[in-house]
Every structure is written in structure tokens, then in C-alpha cells.
Scaffold this motif. Structure first.
Motif, mmCIF file in Angstrom:
data_model
loop_
_atom_site.group_PDB
_atom_site.id
_atom_site.type_symbol
_atom_site.label_atom_id
_atom_site.label_comp_id
_atom_site.label_asym_id
_atom_site.label_seq_id
_atom_site.Cartn_x
_atom_site.Cartn_y
_atom_site.Cartn_z
ATOM 1 N N SER A 126 0.840 -1.191 0.000
ATOM 2 C CA SER A 126 0.000 0.000 0.000
ATOM 3 C C SER A 126 0.882 1.250 0.000
ATOM 4 C CB SER A 126 -0.945 0.010 1.208
ATOM 5 O OG SER A 126 -0.227 0.029 2.420
ATOM 6 N N LYS A 127 0.315 2.359 -0.489
ATOM 7 C CA LYS A 127 1.054 3.614 -0.645
ATOM 8 C C LYS A 127 0.585 4.622 0.399
ATOM 9 C CE LYS A 127 1.302 2.806 -5.584
ATOM 10 N NZ LYS A 127 0.852 3.242 -6.907
ATOM 11 N N TRP A 128 1.563 5.375 0.940
ATOM 12 C CA TRP A 128 1.277 6.348 1.988
ATOM 13 C C TRP A 128 2.035 7.639 1.732
ATOM 14 C CZ3 TRP A 128 -2.397 5.384 5.554
ATOM 15 C CH2 TRP A 128 -2.877 4.078 5.595
ATOM 16 N N THR A 129 1.449 8.763 2.158
ATOM 17 C CA THR A 129 2.084 10.067 2.046
ATOM 18 C C THR A 129 2.265 10.635 3.445
ATOM 19 O OG1 THR A 129 1.033 10.475 -0.083
ATOM 20 C CG2 THR A 129 1.868 12.399 1.094
ATOM 21 N N LYS A 151 13.163 15.161 2.189
ATOM 22 C CA LYS A 151 12.533 14.932 0.876
ATOM 23 C C LYS A 151 11.832 13.586 0.780
ATOM 24 C CE LYS A 151 15.761 17.895 -1.571
ATOM 25 N NZ LYS A 151 16.709 17.996 -2.671
ATOM 26 N N GLU A 152 11.543 12.961 1.916
ATOM 27 C CA GLU A 152 10.847 11.681 1.939
ATOM 28 C C GLU A 152 9.365 11.933 2.219
ATOM 29 O OE1 GLU A 152 14.501 8.903 3.549
ATOM 30 O OE2 GLU A 152 12.960 9.552 4.957
ATOM 31 N N LYS A 153 8.598 11.937 1.155
ATOM 32 C CA LYS A 153 7.174 12.218 1.270
ATOM 33 C C LYS A 153 6.327 10.983 0.981
ATOM 34 C CE LYS A 153 3.593 15.320 -0.397
ATOM 35 N NZ LYS A 153 3.270 16.492 -1.175
ATOM 36 N N HIS A 154 6.712 10.213 -0.037
ATOM 37 C CA HIS A 154 5.942 9.043 -0.444
ATOM 38 C C HIS A 154 6.600 7.760 0.054
ATOM 39 C CE1 HIS A 154 4.788 12.056 -3.612
ATOM 40 N NE2 HIS A 154 3.660 11.798 -2.996
ATOM 41 N N PHE A 155 5.756 6.871 0.562
ATOM 42 C CA PHE A 155 6.236 5.615 1.147
ATOM 43 C C PHE A 155 5.411 4.441 0.641
ATOM 44 C CE2 PHE A 155 7.610 8.902 3.970
ATOM 45 C CZ PHE A 155 8.812 8.473 4.484
ATOM 46 N N LEU A 156 6.034 3.259 0.703
ATOM 47 C CA LEU A 156 5.409 2.011 0.287
ATOM 48 C C LEU A 156 5.616 0.986 1.400
ATOM 49 C CD1 LEU A 156 4.110 0.726 -2.300
ATOM 50 C CD2 LEU A 156 6.392 -0.057 -2.875
ATOM 51 N N LEU A 185 7.875 -0.021 11.900
ATOM 52 C CA LEU A 185 7.027 0.584 12.920
ATOM 53 C C LEU A 185 5.727 -0.182 13.058
ATOM 54 C CD1 LEU A 185 4.882 2.790 11.147
ATOM 55 C CD2 LEU A 185 7.148 3.630 10.771
ATOM 56 N N ALA A 186 5.011 0.084 14.138
ATOM 57 C CA ALA A 186 3.724 -0.568 14.373
ATOM 58 C C ALA A 186 2.736 -0.105 13.310
ATOM 59 C CB ALA A 186 3.207 -0.226 15.767
ATOM 60 N N TRP A 187 1.924 -1.011 12.794
ATOM 61 C CA TRP A 187 0.999 -0.642 11.724
ATOM 62 C C TRP A 187 -0.031 0.380 12.187
ATOM 63 C CZ3 TRP A 187 -4.225 -1.198 11.905
ATOM 64 C CH2 TRP A 187 -4.763 -2.064 12.861
ATOM 65 N N GLN A 188 -0.326 0.418 13.477
ATOM 66 C CA GLN A 188 -1.310 1.363 14.011
ATOM 67 C C GLN A 188 -0.867 2.815 13.829
ATOM 68 O OE1 GLN A 188 -0.136 -1.305 15.610
ATOM 69 N NE2 GLN A 188 -1.809 -2.479 16.502
ATOM 70 N N THR A 189 0.440 3.037 13.642
ATOM 71 C CA THR A 189 0.965 4.384 13.419
ATOM 72 C C THR A 189 0.328 5.016 12.190
ATOM 73 O OG1 THR A 189 3.056 3.634 14.358
ATOM 74 C CG2 THR A 189 3.103 5.700 13.147
ATOM 75 N N LEU A 190 0.016 4.216 11.186
ATOM 76 C CA LEU A 190 -0.579 4.739 9.950
ATOM 77 C C LEU A 190 -2.003 5.245 10.151
ATOM 78 C CD1 LEU A 190 0.662 2.067 7.401
ATOM 79 C CD2 LEU A 190 1.613 4.336 7.807
ATOM 80 N N MET A 212 -3.497 8.077 3.225
ATOM 81 C CA MET A 212 -3.518 6.930 2.307
ATOM 82 C C MET A 212 -3.290 7.406 0.877
ATOM 83 S SD MET A 212 -6.518 4.348 3.392
ATOM 84 C CE MET A 212 -7.344 4.759 4.901
ATOM 85 N N GLY A 213 -2.493 6.643 0.125
ATOM 86 C CA GLY A 213 -2.213 6.982 -1.261
ATOM 87 C C GLY A 213 -1.085 7.984 -1.387
ATOM 88 N N TRP A 214 -0.727 8.301 -2.627
ATOM 89 C CA TRP A 214 0.319 9.303 -2.878
ATOM 90 C C TRP A 214 -0.353 10.570 -3.342
ATOM 91 C CZ3 TRP A 214 4.063 5.739 -6.070
ATOM 92 C CH2 TRP A 214 4.716 4.888 -5.182
ATOM 93 N N LYS A 215 -0.113 11.638 -2.611
ATOM 94 C CA LYS A 215 -0.742 12.918 -2.930
ATOM 95 C C LYS A 215 0.284 13.998 -3.078
ATOM 96 C CE LYS A 215 -5.038 11.647 -0.883
ATOM 97 N NZ LYS A 215 -5.146 10.490 -0.214
#
Length: 71
Positions: free
Chosen positions: A12-15, A22-27, A55-60, A68-71
Motif C-alpha cells: 500500500s502507498k502512503w504520504t 525529501k521523503e514524502k511518499h512511502f510504500l 514501525l507498528a501498523w497502528q501508526t498509519l 492513504m495513497g500518494w498525494k
């Protein structure tokens, strides 16, 4: 608060709402589970730098830090 199904987090993709270095988008590249197959932690990889963090998934679920997603 982001509603998340931990079993569907892989790839899944995260912003990040407040990017650093310069780290904005994550996978999500890996899920770490216990003996009962419950997801405990995830591995996030920055798209630009390829740096990973565990990290713990609950952090998201914290909408102040993650979207959620790349924005």
C-alpha cells in the motif's frame, strides 16, 4: 483517523503529511506477524531514498502524520 485493514497493507502507498529529508511518499514493503498470523509491525520504504523503517501498523492510523495513497 484512517481506517485500515492490517492484512491488506502490503504494497500500500502512503504520504507523510510532514515530509523530512525529501521523503514524502512511502510504500509498505513487508508485514511482520506473530505466531497467530496477526500483523504486528510493517516496514515502510521511502520511494525517493529507498530508506526503510520498521514501525507498528497502528501508526498509519494517525491522520495528522499519514495519508492513504500518494498525494
Amino acid at each position: 483517523m484512517n481506517r485500515i485493514n492490517p492484512a491488506k497493507l502490503l504494497l500500500s502507498k502512503w504520504t507523510a503529511t510532514a515530509p523530512k529529508n525529501k521523503e514524502k511518499h512511502f510504500l509498505v514493503t513487508e508485514l511482520f506477524r506473530d505466531e497467530e498470523n496477526t500483523v504486528l509491525e510493517i516496514e515502510l520504504q521511502a520511494v525517493m531514498t529507498r530508506r526503510t523503517q520498521r514501525l507498528a501498523w497502528q501508526t498509519l492510523q494517525d491522520a495528522d502524520h499519514w495519508t492513504m495513497g500518494w498525494k
